[in-house]
Design a protein around this motif. Structure first.
Motif, mmCIF file in Angstrom:
data_model
loop_
_atom_site.group_PDB
_atom_site.id
_atom_site.type_symbol
_atom_site.label_atom_id
_atom_site.label_comp_id
_atom_site.label_asym_id
_atom_site.label_seq_id
_atom_site.Cartn_x
_atom_site.Cartn_y
_atom_site.Cartn_z
ATOM 1 N N LEU A 104 0.811 -1.212 0.000
ATOM 2 C CA LEU A 104 0.000 0.000 0.000
ATOM 3 C C LEU A 104 0.849 1.269 0.000
ATOM 4 N N ARG A 105 1.888 1.301 0.808
ATOM 5 C CA ARG A 105 2.640 2.548 1.001
ATOM 6 C C ARG A 105 3.344 3.050 -0.260
ATOM 7 N N PRO A 106 4.049 2.191 -1.011
ATOM 8 C CA PRO A 106 4.742 2.734 -2.184
ATOM 9 C C PRO A 106 3.828 2.996 -3.376
ATOM 10 N N CYS A 107 2.623 2.421 -3.363
ATOM 11 C CA CYS A 107 1.768 2.485 -4.563
ATOM 12 C C CYS A 107 0.595 3.450 -4.442
ATOM 13 N N ASN A 108 0.186 3.772 -3.216
ATOM 14 C CA ASN A 108 -1.022 4.578 -3.040
ATOM 15 C C ASN A 108 -0.971 5.897 -3.795
ATOM 16 N N ILE A 109 0.019 6.741 -3.442
ATOM 17 C CA ILE A 109 0.090 8.067 -4.042
ATOM 18 C C ILE A 109 0.487 7.985 -5.508
ATOM 19 N N SER A 110 1.434 7.106 -5.830
ATOM 20 C CA SER A 110 1.881 7.014 -7.222
ATOM 21 C C SER A 110 0.761 6.520 -8.129
ATOM 22 N N PHE A 111 -0.136 5.648 -7.614
ATOM 23 C CA PHE A 111 -1.273 5.193 -8.412
ATOM 24 C C PHE A 111 -2.236 6.354 -8.659
ATOM 25 N N GLY A 112 -2.422 7.196 -7.636
ATOM 26 C CA GLY A 112 -3.247 8.386 -7.832
ATOM 27 C C GLY A 112 -2.632 9.339 -8.836
ATOM 28 N N ALA A 113 -1.321 9.518 -8.758
ATOM 29 C CA ALA A 113 -0.628 10.413 -9.690
ATOM 30 C C ALA A 113 -0.727 9.908 -11.125
ATOM 31 N N ASP A 114 -0.831 8.594 -11.312
ATOM 32 C CA ASP A 114 -0.951 8.014 -12.657
ATOM 33 C C ASP A 114 -2.242 8.431 -13.365
ATOM 34 N N GLN A 115 -3.220 8.922 -12.596
ATOM 35 C CA GLN A 115 -4.517 9.246 -13.182
ATOM 36 C C GLN A 115 -4.521 10.595 -13.892
ATOM 37 N N PHE A 116 -3.414 11.350 -13.807
ATOM 38 C CA PHE A 116 -3.348 12.673 -14.423
ATOM 39 C C PHE A 116 -2.256 12.734 -15.483
ATOM 40 N N ASP A 117 -2.476 13.544 -16.492
ATOM 41 C CA ASP A 117 -1.486 13.784 -17.542
ATOM 42 C C ASP A 117 -0.626 14.966 -17.112
ATOM 43 N N THR A 118 0.522 14.690 -16.511
ATOM 44 C CA THR A 118 1.370 15.751 -15.968
ATOM 45 C C THR A 118 2.217 16.437 -17.038
ATOM 46 N N SER A 119 2.018 16.080 -18.301
ATOM 47 C CA SER A 119 2.717 16.796 -19.369
ATOM 48 C C SER A 119 1.997 18.090 -19.732
ATOM 49 N N THR A 120 0.802 18.283 -19.163
ATOM 50 C CA THR A 120 0.041 19.500 -19.410
ATOM 51 C C THR A 120 -0.067 20.326 -18.140
ATOM 52 N N GLU A 121 -0.281 21.629 -18.291
ATOM 53 C CA GLU A 121 -0.428 22.512 -17.134
ATOM 54 C C GLU A 121 -1.645 22.120 -16.303
ATOM 55 N N LYS A 122 -2.742 21.784 -16.971
ATOM 56 C CA LYS A 122 -3.953 21.366 -16.269
ATOM 57 C C LYS A 122 -3.708 20.096 -15.457
ATOM 58 N N GLY A 123 -2.971 19.165 -16.039
ATOM 59 C CA GLY A 123 -2.671 17.913 -15.341
ATOM 60 C C GLY A 123 -1.834 18.143 -14.109
ATOM 61 N N ARG A 124 -0.860 19.050 -14.195
ATOM 62 C CA ARG A 124 -0.016 19.350 -13.034
ATOM 63 C C ARG A 124 -0.816 20.036 -11.935
ATOM 64 N N GLU A 125 -1.739 20.917 -12.333
ATOM 65 C CA GLU A 125 -2.597 21.574 -11.347
ATOM 66 C C GLU A 125 -3.510 20.552 -10.667
ATOM 67 N N GLN A 126 -4.050 19.630 -11.446
ATOM 68 C CA GLN A 126 -4.902 18.580 -10.872
ATOM 69 C C GLN A 126 -4.121 17.688 -9.926
ATOM 70 N N LEU A 127 -2.862 17.391 -10.279
ATOM 71 C CA LEU A 127 -2.030 16.556 -9.419
ATOM 72 C C LEU A 127 -1.759 17.258 -8.089
ATOM 73 N N GLU A 128 -1.462 18.556 -8.138
ATOM 74 C CA GLU A 128 -1.236 19.303 -6.898
ATOM 75 C C GLU A 128 -2.493 19.341 -6.051
ATOM 76 N N SER A 129 -3.645 19.502 -6.707
ATOM 77 C CA SER A 129 -4.920 19.485 -5.989
ATOM 78 C C SER A 129 -5.164 18.123 -5.354
ATOM 79 N N PHE A 130 -4.793 17.054 -6.060
ATOM 80 C CA PHE A 130 -4.919 15.702 -5.506
ATOM 81 C C PHE A 130 -4.083 15.560 -4.233
#
Length: 604
Positions: free
Chosen positions: A165-191
C-alpha cells in the motif's frame, strides 16, 4: 503501454497512451481519484487504529514489560517500513500497482482481523494483571506461544499489506493525471492537497474516537472498527476498477540497478580515461511518448559505473534492444539511474540518524505518558492521544510556513523564498538534539516526583510531555518531509515509486537501529548485578533520561557529519548535475529533476 481496452503496444501513437484524449474521459482524472481518495481515507483510519495504540495494547493486554513492548513495536514498525521496498519491486516488475494495491488491501484486512480476534477472544491472550499498570512484570501471567502466534500472524499480515500500500497509493493516484500538461499538473497538486487533508481528518478521527474506544470502552470494539474500515476501503477500491488508468509493469528499477553494478564489475579492468575512444550503449527509451519517462544525459560522476554501458564487442548490442544481455551491457539510462541513487546516499544516512529522535515519541514517549497524571477532572486522557501533538505541531508549522513565511519572503526578494532541502534537514537535526535533551529533562522531573511521592504514576501532569512530542513533530516537518522531497526530486521519473519505498526503508533501518541500541544499553548497563537503564515494567526504576541523552549525543555526532561531510556533498557535482533539466523536457513539463528550492509538493 497498454490501456484497459487491450490496445496493442505495436500501435505507437499518442492516441494509445493511458493519458490520451481517447481514453482520459473514460478513465483517470477526478472520476478515478474520487474512488482512490475514499479508499485512502478508510485505509488510513484502519491503519492508524492499530499503529497509534499498539504499544499500549501490548503493554496492557499481553503483559509485556516496557522494554519488550517497545522492542516488539520498533521491530514491527521496522518491518512495516522495509517491506515497501519489496512491494515497489513487485509492483514495477510483475503485478502492477492496481493488483499490488488490491492484494495488499486483502492482507491488511486479514491482519487487522487476526488482531481483533485476539482482542475479542479471552483465551487468545493472557489474563490482565489485577493491578493493571502498577503490577510488576514478574507477577503477570505471560502470553503462551499460541497466543503470541495469533498476535504475530496478524501483525505480519498487516506489515505485508503495508508493504504494497505505502509505495503504490500516491503514485497510483498520480498516474490518473497527464502531468505533461499545465492542467494535469494543477490537478495533481490538488490531488496531493486533498490527500493530505483527508489523511489529517482520518488521523484526527482515529486518535480521538477510535483510540478512546480502545482505551476506555473495549479493545475488541476498538479493533473491529478499523477492520470494518479496511473492508470499506477494499470495497470502494474494487468499485472504481473500471475508472482507473492502469500502467502495465515495465520491469523493476531495482533489477536494473543490480545489473549495472554486476556489468561494471565484469568490465572493471577497462580503461575509461580516453572518452573519445569509448562507445556507449544509449538506445532510445522503449516508450518515448510516455510523459512520465524522460531521457537522462550522460554525466561524469561515478565514472566506474560507466563501464557497464561501454560497448566492448559489436555483437553485444544488436538491433533488437530486448535481445541485449543487460547483465553484461547496460544502457546509459540505467547507469545514470544508479548514479542518482548513489548521489543521495550521504544525505540519506544523515536522515536515518535524525529519525532516531522522531521515533521515540511512539514508544518510550507513550510509556512516559502512562506513568504521568492524565486526569482532567473525572476524564482520563488516553495515552495515545498524545500522538495528536506531533501532528498539530507539524500542521501548525506548514500553515505558518506557507501562509506567512513564504509570502513575506516573496515580498522582499523574488527568488530563494523557500528554505532549501539542506537547510530544512539541518534544522531537523538540530531539533532532534533539542527534542532528546528536553525529553531527558522532563523524564528526570517525572521520575523524581514519582519517587518522592512513592507512587507508580507521577504527580507530574501530562502537559509537561507536550514539548517533547511537539518537537518530535517538528523534526518530521523539517527533516522527514525534506528527505522525501530529496528522494523524489533528484531521482528520475521512472524511480518515483522506488524513491518512496527507500524513504520508508530509512524509517525501517532507524527502527532496527533503535532496537539494537536499546538491547546494547540494556546489556551494558545491567552487568555485575546492576539495575539496567531500561527494562522491567516500571519507568521509575529505570534511567530513561540517560537513554535519551545517549540519543542526543548520537544526534550531535550526526550534526557534525551532516555539516562537514554530507552537506558539502549536496553542493558537489553529484547533485548539481542531477538538478539540471533538459530544456526540451522542461518545455514539455517533463523535467525529471528539480532545484533544491523548487516548490515541490511532497506528502510524507
Amino acid at each position: 503501454m497498454m490501456n484497459e481496452n487491450g490496445v496493442s503496444e505495436s500501435q505507437k501513437s499518442l492516441e494509445n497512451l493511458p493519458h490520451s484524449s481517447s481514453t482520459k474521459n473514460k478513465q483517470g482524472g477526478w472520476r478515478a481519484i474520487r474512488y482512490i481518495l475514499a479508499n485512502e481515507t478508510f485505509e488510513k483510519v484502519a491503519s492508524m487504529g492499530l499503529i497509534a495504540n499498539l504499544i499500549v495494547y501490548l503493554h496492557t493486554q499481553y503483559n509485556m514489560d516496557n522494554t519488550t513492548s517497545a522492542q516488539v513495536f520498533t521491530l514491527w514498525a521496522g518491518s512495516t517500513n522495509f517491506l515497501p521496498l519489496v512491494g515497489a519491486y513487485i509492483a514495477d516488475a510483475y503485478a502492477g500497482k492496481f493488483n499490488t494495491l488490491f492484494f495488499s488491501s486483502i492482507a491488511s484486512f486479514l491482519g487487522m482481523g487476526f488482531v481483533a480476534l485476539g482482542a475479542g477472544v479471552p483465551s487468545l491472550r493472557p489474563p490482565s494483571c489485577s493491578t493493571h499498570y502498577e503490577s510488576e512484570y514478574s507477577d503477570c501471567i505471560q502470553a503462551t506461544g499460541f497466543q503470541l502466534s495469533i498476535l504475530y500472524v496478524g501483525l505480519a499480515l498487516f506489515a505485508i499489506g503495508s508493504g504494497g500500500l505505502r509505495p503504490c497509493n500516491i503514485s497510483f493516484g498520480a498516474d490518473q493525471f497527464d502531468t505533461s500538461t499545465e492542467k494535469g499538473r494543477e490537478q495533481l497538486e490538488s490531488f496531493f492537497n486533498w490527500w493530505y487533508f483527508l489523511f489529517t481528518i482520518a488521523l484526527l478521527l482515529t486518535l480521538t474516537v477510535v483510540v478512546y474506544i480502545q482505551t476506555n470502552v473495549n479493545w475488541f470494539l476498538g479493533f473491529i472498527i478499523p477492520t470494518a474500515c479496511f473492508a470499506c476501503s477494499l470495497t470502494i477500491f474494487v468499485l472504481g476498477r473500471k475508472a482507473y488508468i492502469r500502467s502495465k509493469p515495465k520491469g523493476s528499477v531495482i533489477s536494473d540497478l543490480v545489473r549495472v553494478v554486476i556489468a561494471a564489475n565484469r568490465k572493471r579492468h577497462l580503461d575509461i580515461s580516453k572518452d573519445s575512444e569509448l562507445s556507449f550503449y544509449d538506445p532510445p527509451l522503449e516508450d518515448e511518448l510516455d510523459p512520465r519517462m524522460s531521457k537522462l544525459p550522460h554525466t561524469n560522476r561515478f565514472r566506474f559505473f560507466d563501464k557497464a554501458a561501454i560497448i566492448t564487442d559489436p555483437s553485444e548490442c544488436g538491433s533488437d534492444v530486448k535481445l541485449v544481455d543487460n547483465w553484461k551491457l547496460c544502457s546509459v539510462q540505467q547507469v545514470e539511474e544508479l548514479k542518482s541513487v548513489i548521489g543521495t546516499l550521504p544525505i540519506w544516512l544523515a536522515g536515518i540518524l535524525c529519525f532516531l529522535s522522531m521515533t521515540q515519541a511512539n514508544s518510550f514517549g507513550i510509556l512516559q505518558v502512562i506513568q504521568t497524571h492524565k486526569s482532567i477532572g473525572k476524564f482520563n486522557i488516553p495515552p495515545a492521544w498524545m500522538g495528536l501533538v506531533p501532528m498539530i505541531a507539524l500542521s501548525t508549522w506548514i500553515f505558518l510556513y506557507e501562509k506567512i513565511y513564504v509570502p513575506f519572503r516573496d515580498t522582499r526578494n523574488k527568488r530563494g523564498s523557500r528554505l532549501t532541502v539542506d537547510q530544512r534537514i539541518l534544522i531537523g537535526i538540530v531539533l532532534s538534539i533539542v527534542c532528546m535533551i528536553v525529553s531527558g529533562l522532563v523524564e528526570e522531573r517525572r521520575r523524581g516526583e514519582a519517587l518522592k511521592n512513592g507512587s507508580f504514576e507521577s504527580p507530574t501532569r501530562i502537559w509537561w510531555l507536550v514539548p517533547q512530542f511537539a518537537l518530535s513533530g517538528l523534526v518530521e516537518a523539517f527533516a522527514a518531509v525534506a528527505m522525501m522531497e530529496l528522494l523524489t526530486s533528484y531521482w528520475p521519473n521512472s524511480m518515483k515509486t522506488l524513491g518512496g519505498a527507500v524513504f520508508f526503508l530509512s524509517l525501517s533501518i532507524c527502527n532496527y537501529l533503535n532496537s539494537l541500541i536499546i538491547k546494547i544499553i540494556e546489556l551494558a548497563t545491567g552487568k555485575n548485578g546492576k539495575t539496567p537503564w531500561l527494562g522491567g515494567n516500571d519507568l521509575n526504576k529505570n534511567r530513561l533520561e540517560y537513554y535519551y541523552y545517549t540519543i542526543a549525543v548520537l544526534a550531535g555526532l550526526n550534526l557534525l557529519y551532516f555539516q562537514f561531510i554530507a552537506r558539502r556533498f549536496l553542493y558537489s557535482e553529484v547533485l548539481q548535475n542531477s538538478s539540471k533539466v533538459d530544456p526540451e523536457d522542461e518545455e514539455r513539463g517533463n523535467s525529471n529533476m528539480l532545484p533544491l528550492n523548487e516548490d515541490e509538493k511532497v506528502v510524507g
